[in-house]
Design a protein around this motif. Structure first.
Motif: not given
Lengths: 190, 190
Positions: A168, A171, A175, B12, B120-121, B123-124, B126-127, B129
């Motif tokens: 996390t 990432s 970003r 998660l 990345m998305s 796991i985290d 977030e939108p 990339f």
């Protein structure tokens, strides 16, 4: 380090370099387990690494970490060195410096309590990406690659928690860095 | 998804969005477990994700992954979307495109078999990339966040192996991106 299951050996046991915790020998070490646990526990609610941690998790982790104290203006990580540990700043402040293409050292950022540094080399064993120098007396926790491997074997739940956090955090950093690069590439910043 | 231990839930299980594997519904799905295992197995020795995997690891992982086929010029991931799965390209080719500061889409890179995208998305949360668009008929494996959580619970050894790989791959990408940014900042590239 005992036997890691299957192919994990190749990732975590491939010691291309001597255990570099030795390099920390010049710093004052907190030897007492209770104190280590308390020092790390002071970061609960502040360190991104601990954002899903319970006090028991921190207590378990403390058994695998050392805590050290450095004076101001000490270099705790040298760019280009091999290194197999990550740091968690408990108290104090650290400048992150990187040699540029023309070999001059540039100040990248300054970080404080709760920040983890050096986690990339801890996992991938590649040379240190930047130099970390204290700006004031600084206390930091140290997690070596060996001990990370032990956590994964002995306490897989805690191991996964740490690994998910590392993914996390990386990432988020990727970003940010990519977005900044994008702006340079477009000439928005120059 | 069952009960994830402790604070891991927060990482998660926090489903802020519907399971986005639904968005893959328009692609042809390989339904047969043996075929999925064979498709993924074809990447052994080629995909960085699998560099420490045994054939048994791939077989175990195949139980948690779907395999889909897209035609040429299909967008499989949209920048800015919420998304909770990662892709592993089995065969074919994908362009990675990102909207710039001035909203124009720029070609960042082209990737092929063995490359993972969207981790990345996954796991985290977030939108997305960047946008990923096939340049030719492409087969890809899909691992959702839900299933990643299941692996961690049900097969912690495999879970750690995947997480260690993700950290390693993100570290490598962060090193490359930071080095490139450094050169722009110094004006070596402009």
């Amino acid at each position: 380090m005992g036997s890691l299951p299957g192919g994990m050996n190749m990732v975590l046991e491939d010691q291309k370099f001597p255990a570099s915790a030795d390099k920390l020998g010049r710093f004052e070490r907190v030897a007492d387990n209770t104190t280590i646990s308390e020092e790390l526990g002071s970061l609960l609610g502040r360190a991104p690494l601990f954002s899903d941690f319970t006090r028991d998790d921190v207590k378990s982790l403390a058994e695998y970490m050392g805590v050290y104290r450095a004076q101001a203006n000490e270099t705790i990580i040298h760019e280009g060195d091999v290194g197999d540990f990550m740091l968690l700043i408990v108290r104090g402040e650290v400048d992150i410096l990187k040699r540029g293409y023309q070999r001059e050292q540039q100040h990248m950022t300054t970080v404080g309590a709760g920040t983890t540094i050096g986690e990339m080399s801890m996992i991938d064993g590649e040379p240190r990406f930047a130099t970390c120098r204290t700006t004031q007396a600084t206390t930091f926790g140290v997690l070596t690659r060996d001990n990370m491997a032990k956590i994964i074997l002995e306490n897989p739940q805690l191991g996964s928690k740490i690994l998910v956090k590392l993914v996390t955090m990386l990432s988020a950093r990727l970003r940010q860095t990519s977005a900044k690069l994008m702006r340079y590439m477009e000439g928005v910043i120059s």
